[in-house]
Design a protein around this motif. Structure first.
Motif, PDB file in Angstrom:
ATOM      1  N   MET A   1      -0.042 -26.166  -3.615  1.00  0.00           N
ATOM      2  CA  MET A   1      -1.310 -26.805  -3.939  1.00  0.00           C
ATOM      3  C   MET A   1      -1.139 -27.795  -5.090  1.00  0.00           C
ATOM      4  O   MET A   1      -0.248 -27.648  -5.918  1.00  0.00           O
ATOM      5  CB  MET A   1      -2.329 -25.745  -4.385  1.00  0.00           C
ATOM      6  N   LEU A   2      -2.033 -28.762  -5.132  1.00  0.00           N
ATOM      7  CA  LEU A   2      -2.102 -29.619  -6.308  1.00  0.00           C
ATOM      8  C   LEU A   2      -2.485 -28.766  -7.517  1.00  0.00           C
ATOM      9  O   LEU A   2      -3.243 -27.785  -7.393  1.00  0.00           O
ATOM     10  CB  LEU A   2      -3.135 -30.722  -6.108  1.00  0.00           C
ATOM     11  N   ASP A   3      -2.004 -29.134  -8.694  1.00  0.00           N
ATOM     12  CA  ASP A   3      -2.301 -28.353  -9.894  1.00  0.00           C
ATOM     13  C   ASP A   3      -3.799 -28.225 -10.126  1.00  0.00           C
ATOM     14  O   ASP A   3      -4.300 -27.169 -10.513  1.00  0.00           O
ATOM     15  CB  ASP A   3      -1.636 -29.000 -11.118  1.00  0.00           C
ATOM     16  N   SER A   4      -4.516 -29.295  -9.883  1.00  0.00           N
ATOM     17  CA  SER A   4      -5.962 -29.260 -10.122  1.00  0.00           C
ATOM     18  C   SER A   4      -6.662 -28.299  -9.160  1.00  0.00           C
ATOM     19  O   SER A   4      -7.586 -27.574  -9.543  1.00  0.00           O
ATOM     20  CB  SER A   4      -6.559 -30.667  -9.991  1.00  0.00           C
ATOM     21  N   VAL A   5      -6.227 -28.281  -7.901  1.00  0.00           N
ATOM     22  CA  VAL A   5      -6.810 -27.371  -6.915  1.00  0.00           C
ATOM     23  C   VAL A   5      -6.472 -25.927  -7.275  1.00  0.00           C
ATOM     24  O   VAL A   5      -7.312 -25.027  -7.195  1.00  0.00           O
ATOM     25  CB  VAL A   5      -6.301 -27.710  -5.502  1.00  0.00           C
ATOM     26  N   ARG A   6      -5.212 -25.699  -7.693  1.00  0.00           N
ATOM     27  CA  ARG A   6      -4.796 -24.352  -8.080  1.00  0.00           C
ATOM     28  C   ARG A   6      -5.612 -23.858  -9.279  1.00  0.00           C
ATOM     29  O   ARG A   6      -6.070 -22.703  -9.316  1.00  0.00           O
ATOM     30  CB  ARG A   6      -3.308 -24.333  -8.404  1.00  0.00           C
ATOM     31  N   ALA A   7      -5.793 -24.719 -10.254  1.00  0.00           N
ATOM     32  CA  ALA A   7      -6.549 -24.334 -11.447  1.00  0.00           C
ATOM     33  C   ALA A   7      -8.013 -24.045 -11.096  1.00  0.00           C
ATOM     34  O   ALA A   7      -8.608 -23.090 -11.615  1.00  0.00           O
ATOM     35  CB  ALA A   7      -6.459 -25.434 -12.496  1.00  0.00           C
ATOM     36  N   TYR A   8      -8.565 -24.840 -10.214  1.00  0.00           N
ATOM     37  CA  TYR A   8      -9.950 -24.630  -9.790  1.00  0.00           C
ATOM     38  C   TYR A   8     -10.102 -23.281  -9.095  1.00  0.00           C
ATOM     39  O   TYR A   8     -11.018 -22.495  -9.379  1.00  0.00           O
ATOM     40  CB  TYR A   8     -10.369 -25.774  -8.856  1.00  0.00           C
ATOM     41  N   GLY A   9      -9.182 -22.993  -8.172  1.00  0.00           N
ATOM     42  CA  GLY A   9      -9.221 -21.714  -7.477  1.00  0.00           C
ATOM     43  C   GLY A   9      -9.021 -20.547  -8.420  1.00  0.00           C
ATOM     44  O   GLY A   9      -9.676 -19.498  -8.280  1.00  0.00           O
ATOM     45  N   ALA A  10      -8.109 -20.709  -9.391  1.00  0.00           N
ATOM     46  CA  ALA A  10      -7.858 -19.635 -10.353  1.00  0.00           C
ATOM     47  C   ALA A  10      -9.101 -19.335 -11.182  1.00  0.00           C
ATOM     48  O   ALA A  10      -9.395 -18.168 -11.490  1.00  0.00           O
ATOM     49  CB  ALA A  10      -6.687 -20.013 -11.260  1.00  0.00           C
ATOM     50  N   ASP A  11      -9.853 -20.365 -11.541  1.00  0.00           N
ATOM     51  CA  ASP A  11     -11.099 -20.155 -12.300  1.00  0.00           C
ATOM     52  C   ASP A  11     -12.102 -19.343 -11.483  1.00  0.00           C
ATOM     53  O   ASP A  11     -12.770 -18.441 -12.008  1.00  0.00           O
ATOM     54  CB  ASP A  11     -11.705 -21.510 -12.686  1.00  0.00           C
ATOM     55  N   TRP A  12     -12.236 -19.649 -10.204  1.00  0.00           N
ATOM     56  CA  TRP A  12     -13.161 -18.904  -9.355  1.00  0.00           C
ATOM     57  C   TRP A  12     -12.713 -17.446  -9.195  1.00  0.00           C
ATOM     58  O   TRP A  12     -13.537 -16.521  -9.224  1.00  0.00           O
ATOM     59  CB  TRP A  12     -13.263 -19.575  -7.982  1.00  0.00           C
ATOM     60  N   LEU A  13     -11.418 -17.239  -9.025  1.00  0.00           N
ATOM     61  CA  LEU A  13     -10.911 -15.862  -8.895  1.00  0.00           C
ATOM     62  C   LEU A  13     -11.158 -15.073 -10.171  1.00  0.00           C
ATOM     63  O   LEU A  13     -11.525 -13.890 -10.139  1.00  0.00           O
ATOM     64  CB  LEU A  13      -9.414 -15.878  -8.569  1.00  0.00           C
ATOM     65  N   GLU A  14     -10.929 -15.724 -11.296  1.00  0.00           N
ATOM     66  CA  GLU A  14     -11.150 -15.055 -12.581  1.00  0.00           C
ATOM     67  C   GLU A  14     -12.618 -14.665 -12.727  1.00  0.00           C
ATOM     68  O   GLU A  14     -12.952 -13.563 -13.168  1.00  0.00           O
ATOM     69  CB  GLU A  14     -10.730 -15.986 -13.726  1.00  0.00           C
ATOM     70  N   ALA A  15     -13.492 -15.566 -12.341  1.00  0.00           N
ATOM     71  CA  ALA A  15     -14.925 -15.292 -12.449  1.00  0.00           C
ATOM     72  C   ALA A  15     -15.346 -14.158 -11.512  1.00  0.00           C
ATOM     73  O   ALA A  15     -16.236 -13.363 -11.838  1.00  0.00           O
ATOM     74  CB  ALA A  15     -15.715 -16.557 -12.133  1.00  0.00           C
ATOM     75  N   ALA A  16     -14.682 -14.073 -10.350  1.00  0.00           N
ATOM     76  CA  ALA A  16     -15.025 -13.032  -9.378  1.00  0.00           C
ATOM     77  C   ALA A  16     -14.406 -11.687  -9.722  1.00  0.00           C
ATOM     78  O   ALA A  16     -14.767 -10.670  -9.135  1.00  0.00           O
ATOM     79  CB  ALA A  16     -14.582 -13.469  -7.991  1.00  0.00           C
ATOM     80  N   GLY A  17     -13.452 -11.693 -10.644  1.00  0.00           N
ATOM     81  CA  GLY A  17     -12.811 -10.445 -11.048  1.00  0.00           C
ATOM     82  C   GLY A  17     -11.800  -9.917 -10.052  1.00  0.00           C
ATOM     83  O   GLY A  17     -11.427  -8.741 -10.094  1.00  0.00           O
ATOM     84  N   ASP A  18     -11.304 -10.764  -9.150  1.00  0.00           N
ATOM     85  CA  ASP A  18     -10.380 -10.323  -8.110  1.00  0.00           C
ATOM     86  C   ASP A  18      -8.936 -10.730  -8.386  1.00  0.00           C
ATOM     87  O   ASP A  18      -8.061 -10.522  -7.541  1.00  0.00           O
ATOM     88  CB  ASP A  18     -10.783 -10.931  -6.766  1.00  0.00           C
ATOM     89  N   THR A  19      -8.646 -11.292  -9.532  1.00  0.00           N
ATOM     90  CA  THR A  19      -7.331 -11.875  -9.774  1.00  0.00           C
ATOM     91  C   THR A  19      -6.205 -10.856  -9.617  1.00  0.00           C
ATOM     92  O   THR A  19      -5.231 -11.089  -8.896  1.00  0.00           O
ATOM     93  CB  THR A  19      -7.277 -12.494 -11.179  1.00  0.00           C
ATOM     94  N   ALA A  20      -6.318  -9.713 -10.297  1.00  0.00           N
ATOM     95  CA  ALA A  20      -5.228  -8.729 -10.275  1.00  0.00           C
ATOM     96  C   ALA A  20      -4.976  -8.209  -8.864  1.00  0.00           C
ATOM     97  O   ALA A  20      -3.829  -8.087  -8.424  1.00  0.00           O
ATOM     98  CB  ALA A  20      -5.545  -7.574 -11.222  1.00  0.00           C
TER      99      ALA A  20
END
Length: 408
Positions: A1-20
């Motif tokens: 993924m592009l870095d910007s797309v990856r960062a955007y997705g990571a922010d949403w995952l963090e907010a959803a609490g599903d990262t781990a």
């Protein structure tokens, strides 16, 4: 993924609490991929494996980073780094592999088998880079720990790679003894894969350096047959390198060139920097032996450009370096120092693809002022005739490539 797309997705995952949870699922997928690819490396799908791992490197790096930074994940990071040995050693990623492996073995995981695998792979990678002290330390630790926990597979791999270390540091008698012993251990445990075949190729190289070309040819012809039976190309290319060396020593330059063209083409297809640069070095000598010192100098320059991406040129070995020195001396004598240096610089300006294309396109010329192949043992090579080793073709195929899969 592009870095910007990856960062955007990571922010949403963090907010959803599903990262781990998702990182663990991603880790498991990468472990499955690495395990499948390691087993498939010894198969007709070997080239597909190389392409697949290359495409998935960003995912594999992410999984490695997760495993090596999260508590309770260290053993999986060790297993993953070790299972990707074919990527590090066979696909031109020695430096990257070493970084992951060094990080992994520093961690206490509580899973001896995973760490032992990472240790012998670390030793192997360091050997190929010509870094002998760290290589020896890793292999000694691997063997001592493997003997303590009665891990026969790790003992075999540690002994094999220690024999490889002896080979590139010019201790031919010790290399032969260790490599024969490792082949015997592989046969006892039923192991057959690309690593096992490489141990026989390395034994053949030790025999060739000691002047026994017939035995070296016999060993490598056996490896070539096994490779062709299993659709294996990577270890086969190193067997062809030894066969080409033997042909050059016997004065059959045409045959040496044919073998090296096949070897170089395969190594380049895998992005195997070591296999490519060794082939270029020997092709330079064969080219000089066929009466074209100018083209030989170009090829030496191209090889010189590649060596920093691998490690210590020709491992710092007297035996591996002897053909290089013979080629350089003959080319300088024929061309003069000024012209030789000019052509060396021309070769050094070629990138890897251009250098390989040029080497493969050269057909050789009729002998003129060529370099004859030496007769008898290579200078400084002292060895002893050992007992007959178990041939690769008489070894059963093992169920695992180099250690089991730890449970997440």
């Amino acid at each position: 993924m592009l870095d910007s797309v990856r960062a955007y997705g990571a922010d949403w995952l963090e907010a959803a609490g599903d990262t781990a949870r998702l990182r663990r699922r991603h880790r498991d997928w990468c472990l499955g991929l690495a395990t499948m690819c390691e087993l498939d490396w010894f198969s007709p799908r070997q080239r597909e494996v190389a392409a697949r791992v290359e495409a998935e490197l960003p995912n594999l790096r992410g999984a490695l980073e997760f495993c090596l930074t999260e508590p309770q994940e260290a053993h999986l990071g060790q297993y993953l780094a070790g299972s990707l040995w074919f990527c590090w050693a066979g696909c031109g990623r020695l430096s990257e592999g070493r970084r992951w492996l060094e990080r992994s073995v520093e961690l206490e995981s509580g899973y001896e088998r995973s760490r032992l695998k990472a240790l012998w792979v670390l030793g192997y990678v360091a050997i190929l880079q010509g870094d002998t002290v760290p290589a020896l330390a890793a292999l000694r630790e691997c063997r001592e720990q493997a003997e303590r926990v009665a891990d026969g597979t790790a003992v075999a791999y540690a002994e094999h790679r220690t024999g490889c270390l002896a080979l590139v540091t010019d201790d031919m008698a010790r290399a032969e003894r260790l490599l024969r012993s490792a082949l015997g251990r592989y046969q006892e445990i039923g192991e057959l894969n690309s690593n096992v075949l490489m141990s026989q190729v390395e034994l053949a190289m030790a025999r060739a350096f000691q002047g026994d070309l017939a035995d070296a040819v016999r060993l490598c012809e056996d490896v070539r047959r096994v490779c062709e039976d299993h659709g294996e190309h990577w270890a086969r290319s190193y067997a062809l390198y030894v066969l080409a060396y033997a042909s050059w020593r016997d004065g059959d330059q045409r045959r040496a060139r044919e073998l090296l063209v096949d070897c170089l083409g395969n190594a380049h297809a895998f992005r195997d920097l070591l296999g490519s640069v060794l082939s270029l070095e020997l092709l330079a000598l064969v080219t000089a032996s066929q009466g074209d010192p100018a083209e030989a100098a170009v090829l030496q320059g191209a090889a010189g450009r590649l060596w920093p991406s691998v490690g210590l040129p020709l491992f710092g070995s007297v035996h591996y370096n002897a053909p290089h020195e013979l080629c350089e001396a003959a080319a300088r004598r024929a061309l003069g120092d000024g012209r030789y240096e000019e052509l060396l610089g021309e070769g050094a300006r070629l990138d890897r693809d251009a250098a390989v294309a040029r080497a493969l396109a050269h057909d050789g010329v009729r002998p003129a002022h060529g370099v004859p192949g030496p007769r008898g043992p290579v200078p400084h090579a002292r060895g002893e005739a050992g007992k007959r080793e178990p041939a690769a073709s008489r070894t059963r195929k093992g169920g695992e490539a180099a250690g089991g899969v730890p449970t997440p």
